[in-house]
Design an enzyme around this catalytic site. Sequence first.
Site, PDB file in Angstrom:
ATOM      1  N   TYR A 111     -25.301 -64.854   2.216  1.00 53.34           N
ATOM      2  CA  TYR A 111     -25.431 -65.857   1.151  1.00 53.34           C
ATOM      3  C   TYR A 111     -24.204 -65.796   0.239  1.00 53.34           C
ATOM      4  O   TYR A 111     -23.594 -66.810  -0.092  1.00 53.34           O
ATOM      5  CB  TYR A 111     -26.703 -65.560   0.356  1.00 53.34           C
ATOM      6  CG  TYR A 111     -27.012 -66.530  -0.754  1.00 53.34           C
ATOM      7  CD1 TYR A 111     -27.437 -67.822  -0.485  1.00 53.34           C
ATOM      8  CD2 TYR A 111     -26.897 -66.129  -2.088  1.00 53.34           C
ATOM      9  CE1 TYR A 111     -27.740 -68.694  -1.511  1.00 53.34           C
ATOM     10  CE2 TYR A 111     -27.204 -66.997  -3.118  1.00 53.34           C
ATOM     11  CZ  TYR A 111     -27.623 -68.278  -2.837  1.00 53.34           C
ATOM     12  OH  TYR A 111     -27.929 -69.144  -3.850  1.00 53.34           O
ATOM     13  N   SER A 142     -23.034 -69.442  -6.975  1.00 55.20           N
ATOM     14  CA  SER A 142     -23.896 -68.326  -7.382  1.00 55.20           C
ATOM     15  C   SER A 142     -23.034 -67.141  -7.799  1.00 55.20           C
ATOM     16  O   SER A 142     -21.905 -66.984  -7.313  1.00 55.20           O
ATOM     17  CB  SER A 142     -24.791 -67.898  -6.219  1.00 55.20           C
ATOM     18  OG  SER A 142     -25.429 -66.674  -6.518  1.00 55.20           O
TER      19      SER A 142
END
Lengths: 245, 439
Positions: free
Chosen positions: A151, A138
Amino acid sequence: MKKILIVGAISAIAEATARVWAQQGDYLFLVARDAQKLAVLAEDLRVRGAGRVETYVMDANDYAAHAPMLDAAEQALQGLDTVLIAHGVLPDQAACEQSVELTLRQIDTNALSVVGLLTLLANRFEQRKAGVIAVISSVAGDRGRASNYVYGSAKALVSEFASGLRQRLAASGVTVVTIKPGFVDTPMTASFKKGPLWAKPEKIAAIIAKACDSGGGAVYAPWFWFYIMAIIKLIPEFVFGKIKI
Amino acid sequence: MSMQTFNAWGRVRRLDLESAPLVSRFDDLPLAGMSAATVLPFGNGRSYGDSCLNEGGGMLTCRTLNHFIHFDPYSGVLACEAGVLLSDILELVVPQGWFLPVTPGTRFVTVGGAIANDVHGKNHHVSGTFGRHVRRFELLRSDGGRWLCAPDWNAEWYAATIGGLGLTGVVTWAEIQLRRIPGPWINVDTIRFGSLSEFFTLCAESDQDYEYTVSWIDCTGAGKRLGRGLFMRGNHCEGAPDLPPYAAKAMTFPFAPPISMVNPLTLTVFNELYYHKSLRRLSRQIQHYQPFFYPLDGILEWNRMYGAPGFYQYQCVAPMQGGEAAIGEMLEAIAQSGLGSFLAVLKVCGDVVSPGMLSFPMPGVSLALDFPNCGDRLHELFARLDQVVAGVGGRLYPAKDGRMPASLFQSGYPAWRDFSAFIDPRFSSSFWRRVTELA
């Protein structure tokens, strides 16, 4: 016709990518936790033209299950040439800040389970001197930010691990692709307000399928995130501490 | 609780509503976590007015139910979840020699939406509405009940749900019968006509031999030019024409300008050019199915063209008896007002019976027309048109409507009271409350 393993197959991005491959007639081995959702996706991919679809129930956090799953995939499809690792969860950052256990569990799911799978896959593909390993990281992994660093740091580990692996396996002719999506409109992000930077999973899927065919590297999806993240990475720490992004 | 912004296609209203996605067709409706008293299923937001909105209530978003279930390329029977788009179906089946039995003017609607509005298309005079080709579907109710519905199984629920505006429960999946085609091409005739009576003569001549017929009509033409337009008729093209493969082009209307791009000036110029685009009275060509059926799908988000205030569509159907005079009267009123737009469509509906209790089409003639939202003047015109429609025993199309008075709905759809018994107790819509509760 390719023989493809997808871990985390019912994530929206993986599902859209599986549809691209199904249309090409590829063979698919789908892995996820929910047997019923796997069955629904398998039916869909067969209708769309997949040459073969097999399903396998596994929790990625169960490390002992990784090797038997890989054996089953290779046996069912009689070989493997492409793997997409797509599982992950978007943790509740505020809740993580209050809980060591929750934080570590999120790191486990988003990073360590991926590292475990990559380690096994790397050795199998290295021996064979062929194959494509694609992993969904990501843009959040490019720089830790207050709003989602649990995250982000897990994805940073995935990106860096894949980078090292790519260099190691280059000599063996094995391709490692790191996909770094930006904002994607999926059930995982249903509660977010959507703006012009948001992409549909189908868009990301097309980028993934193309990157798997055209040979590796770290790919921002869509491309403009490369420039956004380049700027975010350049912001000096003394400024970064004072802004909210 | 998750909030999401919902727009209908006309963009007149924008609502922030509580919403929950349907994650799996095997799950119960996600009502437990919702605080709203009522809910409404939402597909791809192609209904124009408020039939796809539920102000003050909750929304069940259905696009996540987007899986195919089975497809038999020998019989053309396709089963899929209700959030699948017609465009997804076409992409799958056209290369295998199959086509939708009935298609509306956009392929970006869900199967669930096509059923809930019992949509129709250019082949209505041959094939009737979409619902006629739905072999069966599953209806999921708020109490967890699941009803398999077919013409001969739970037939009353089948009839209530087709055209039932999403109020009877959620359609989770449906099985439809496709129709065979020789390929993706259509033989198209375009014929210029100068008056409404010419239009009706062309229809009578063509309906037997042509599967698809539709007309564009110049709504700026008053007096001598009243009722002039272009009549289009087509059939699937046998054999493979010697043409390069079709390259789909799509552009996106980038943003909604503050005012409408559709105004009396652009309108007159467009209509004049469009009417005279061919020098001959009759032109013949072979067209790919996409530009033939979906000319507007080539411009994604075209609804933004009407600017920030949005637009209304007025679609009515008038019975054949008195229909010609009624359409003439309406066109006269629209031309005088100068408020219409270039998207004026005239179509003769056949006498194939619609399966739904609240299905829109009836044997007669249908007129559809977009209007930029310009406030009171427009609503005065609508009131005038309503009078003509009511006077001739016609009705308006709920899928397109954001303003019809309750009385017109109730006179046009006398089955609405019987239909009410089939509404799920947890379901409602802005449209339904507007046309029933205020009465």
